[in-house]
Design an enzyme around this catalytic site. Structure first.
Site, mmCIF file in Angstrom:
data_model
loop_
_atom_site.group_PDB
_atom_site.id
_atom_site.type_symbol
_atom_site.label_atom_id
_atom_site.label_comp_id
_atom_site.label_asym_id
_atom_site.label_seq_id
_atom_site.Cartn_x
_atom_site.Cartn_y
_atom_site.Cartn_z
ATOM 1 N N ARG A 1 0.818 -1.212 0.000
ATOM 2 C CA ARG A 1 0.000 0.000 0.000
ATOM 3 C C ARG A 1 0.857 1.270 0.000
ATOM 4 O O ARG A 1 0.500 2.262 -0.628
ATOM 5 C CB ARG A 1 -0.927 0.022 1.209
ATOM 6 C CG ARG A 1 -2.063 -0.976 1.046
ATOM 7 C CD ARG A 1 -2.952 -1.028 2.253
ATOM 8 N NE ARG A 1 -4.240 -1.609 1.897
ATOM 9 C CZ ARG A 1 -5.179 -1.913 2.773
ATOM 10 N NH1 ARG A 1 -4.977 -1.679 4.063
ATOM 11 N NH2 ARG A 1 -6.315 -2.437 2.380
ATOM 12 N N LYS B 1 -19.091 -16.160 1.865
ATOM 13 C CA LYS B 1 -20.470 -16.129 2.353
ATOM 14 C C LYS B 1 -21.437 -15.629 1.284
ATOM 15 O O LYS B 1 -21.325 -14.504 0.830
ATOM 16 C CB LYS B 1 -20.575 -15.189 3.543
ATOM 17 C CG LYS B 1 -20.165 -15.813 4.845
ATOM 18 C CD LYS B 1 -20.669 -14.948 5.989
ATOM 19 C CE LYS B 1 -19.812 -15.129 7.226
ATOM 20 N NZ LYS B 1 -19.527 -13.883 7.906
ATOM 21 N N GLY C 1 -9.982 -8.155 -0.488
ATOM 22 C CA GLY C 1 -8.810 -8.324 0.375
ATOM 23 C C GLY C 1 -8.107 -9.657 0.209
ATOM 24 O O GLY C 1 -6.896 -9.713 -0.055
ATOM 25 N N GLY D 1 -13.069 -3.985 1.353
ATOM 26 C CA GLY D 1 -14.457 -3.528 1.416
ATOM 27 C C GLY D 1 -14.777 -2.461 0.375
ATOM 28 O O GLY D 1 -15.835 -2.484 -0.251
#
Ligand code: ADP
Ligand code: MG
Length: 386
Positions: free
Chosen positions: A36, A190, A338, A361
């Site tokens: 990053r 999920k 991620g 996210g």
């Protein structure tokens, strides 16, 4: 529409730059992974080139919950940034209580989240931050979906624009005008969390190749036995809705094992042959072959979610094979999420894809078609400070 660096005059200005510095640290506070930070360098160098009087770098690490946590100081980030910039970055031990800043071209402030005002987006904190500089640059894509003081609040008080990395992320993850056919690989864990994503992708892409942990809920919805594989009971009904959709492609075979552990014995079975007591942890070779055939027709590939439990060997095999295959194609290849980014990076392939997102996210929210608060603030800022 929002402003970017080319639209501003930085000459002689004090520029506050919000970057992504939420990186893993080792016990001595050193940066373990500078992915990053590397991405923040182009904007920082650009500002210096354009004659900024001072470049004030701000950001957060971890979740200190409004108090000072020694292990989460930005000191290690400062050292790493100095190395990457080839110039000393002076680090301060707070982000609003500051002595004179005038000494260095680059200064780095302390972890913003040591103050509760950051996450609460308090007006007072945002104003104090804004007071430090003349212009604000948002370059922290991974937190641009947060309504925090250093993302949105500060923009009420200073003319603002997007940095190089933020602009790149927004452009890459906007697939509305991408070249077709667009093929998506969706390997999330999920179903419930990914439904919005499936809906949005169905509007924009030609095929969705399902894999990862979610497929077992779809198999269950089909009436198949899935052993001890990951199941989201509440999503079975939703999964049924997508079963007949011709854009959605499900795997034909899966790799199963008794337990999730490194090097555990495993075998590949057809999806209607998953033995009781076994867990499905990767997609099988037939599926990989079929996915490759479909992917070879793509002009654009968008990938979210690893295909298997890649963190545990050997269940990263399909993910790795598909990653290595995609980079041989001439297609535009975009990776968001991620865990997907960490998988690609663990294979050392991050520079072979067209775009590997720094956001988890944030990249998902963007793919889901949501407007990110940081971007919305930039749009409003352009109206307010003309
Ligand atoms: P991302 O972070 O890229 O958005 P998710 O968090 O939705 O992706 O899902 C990734 C997680 O899913 C990884 O931790 C991966 O190990 C896990 N996973 C993939 N395949 C399976 C599987 N068959 N069973 C259980 N977990 C899986
Ligand atoms: Mg994840």
């Amino acid at each position: 529409m929002f402003r970017t660096l080319e639209n501003m005059d930085f000459e002689g200005k004090k520029v506050i730059v919000r970057i992504d510095m939420d990186v893993p640290l080792d016990e001595d506070g050193g940066v373990k992974d500078d992915f990053r930070l590397q991405k923040a360098i182009p904007t920082l160098k650009y500002l210096k080139e354009k004659g900024a009087k001072q470049i004030i770098i701000i950001g957060h690490i971890g979740r200190p919950k409004g108090e000072v946590v020694e292990a989460l100081r930005t000191t290690g980030v400062g050292k790493k940034l100095s190395e990457l910039l080839g110039e000393e970055v002076l680090k301060f031990d707070d982000c609003i209580e500051l002595d004179t800043l005038e000494t260095h071209k680059f200064v780095l402030l302390e972890n913003l989240r040591f103050h509760s005002g950051e996450k609460e987006n308090s007006e007072d904190f945002a104003k104090k931050l804004a007071n430090i500089g003349d212009i604000f640059v948002l370059d922290a894509f991974a937190v641009s979906h947060r309504d925090h003081a250093s993302i949105t609040g500060i923009q009420k008080y200073l003319p603002s624009c997007a940095g190089i990395q933020l602009k790149k992320e927004i452009e890459a993850l906007n697939i509305t005008d991408a070249q077709t056919p667009i093929i998506a690989i969706l390997g999330a864990a999920k179903v419930k969390d990914k439904i919005a994503l499936i809906e949005e992708l169905l509007k924009k892409v030609d095929k969705i190749l399902l894999c990862g942990g979610i497929i077992f809920t779809f198999f269950k919805a089909k009436g198949l036995e899935i052993g001890n594989s990951l199941l989201d009971e509440q999503s079975i009904e939703t999964a049924k809705k997508y079963l007949g959709n011709e854009k959605i492609v499900l795997p034909e075979d899966v790799v199963v094992a008794h337990e999730i552990s490194e090097g555990v014995e495993n075998k590949t079975v057809s999806i209607d042959q998953i033995p009781e007591e076994f867990i499905g942890l990767d997609v099988g070779e037939k599926t990989v072959a079929n996915f490759k055939e479909i992917l070879s027709t793509a002009k654009t590939i968008i990938w979210n979610g690893p295909m298997g439990k890649f963190e545990t060997k050997p269940f990263g095999k399909a993910t790795k094979e598909i990653a290595e295959f995609i980079i041989t194609l001439g297609a535009v290849s975009i990776v968001g999420g991620g865990d997907t980014t960490s998988a690609i990076r663990s294979f050392g392939l991050e520079n072979k894809f067209t775009h590997v997102s720094t956001g988890g996210g944030a990249s998902l929210e963007l793919l889901e078609g949501k407007t990110l608060p940081g971007i919305k603030a930039l749009e409003e800022n352009m109206e307010k400070f003309t």
